[in-house]
Write an enzyme that holds these catalytic residues in place. Structure first.
Site: not given
Length: 243
Positions: A65, A88, A101, A157, A175, A184
């Site tokens: 931690s 994300v 946008r 879009r 961490r 990943r």
């Protein structure tokens, strides 16, 4: 819509990263106040290798931690919206992503290697990207002509594909990065997010080897593949196979 390549740059790391992690770990086991130790860490009285060895030993015990006190900030470009949607999903992080946008002057895209290797597939993919770019431009102009003006981008879009290139700034603490790399960098991860994670990991290793020198897919830490034999890539034996 031109093709875009992946680029990952390390923008920033928490100052005195190793010493900060060392101090945080020491406070957990030290009767005194680590603020009194801090000047000695910065002026080199406690050698960096001594700090690194202590950090490695505590991490090996499973206590991790305190590494949350240090964060890495990356700038990433040349990833698809498909890839950024995966990124994300890692929630203990901060993201600043290029907006479709407001940014409309360059509709670039990511070409999957499997498609690039097949001339017929590549040709069809590129033709579709051209069609999308033209459709986006046409819709934008039609919307402007019908009163949408500055709001035309946000509606046009909707025709953009997941291949559309995006840019993003991401900050994660150590961490979170270790967890991110464990998932990943695995061969089961999608090829694009894995390539991005590998570049991020190499930069982290150079900056803070005491934390990241053994980071990567979970099998790298465990010595066996935690997946079932059906999903294992074969680099390591699975637990069921007698690892």
């Amino acid at each position: 819509m031109p093709e875009k390549e992946l680029r990952v740059d390390l923008l920033s790391v928490t100052p005195h990263a190793l010493s900060l992690i060392y101090a945080a770990f020491r406070q957990c086991y030290h009767a005194g106040f680590v603020a009194d130790m801090w000047p000695r860490l910065l002026n080199g009285e406690i050698e960096r290798e001594v700090q690194a060895d202590f950090v490695r030993k505590v991490l090996d015990s499973g206590h991790d931690s305190p590494v949350e006190h240090v964060s890495f900030t990356y700038a990433i470009e040349g990833i698809s919206r498909a890839c950024s949607h995966q990124l994300v999903r890692h929630r203990i992080a901060s993201y600043s992503q290029q907006s479709q946008r407001y940014v409309t002057d360059s509709m670039e895209y990511v070409l999957p290697p499997a498609i690039a290797r097949i001339p017929e597939a590549k040709k069809r993919f590129e033709r579709f990207m051209e069609e999308v770019g033209a459709a986006y431009g046409d819709l934008h102009d039609i919307l402007v002509a019908n009163g949408r003006k500055s709001k035309a981008n946000e509606d046009a879009r909707f025709v953009l594909p997941q291949a559309a290139e995006t840019k993003i700034v991401v900050t994660m603490n150590c961490r979170s990065l270790l967890h991110f790399f464990s998932l990943r960098c695995c061969m089961r991860a999608q090829w694009e997010v894995r390539a991005m994670a590998q570049q991020m990991l190499e930069l982290a290793k150079k900056e803070l080897p005491a934390i990241f020198e053994t980071a990567g897919a979970r099998c790298e830490q465990l010595g066996y593949c935690p997946e079932s034999p059906k999903f294992a890539c074969g680099k390591y034996p699975t637990r069921e196979q007698g690892a």
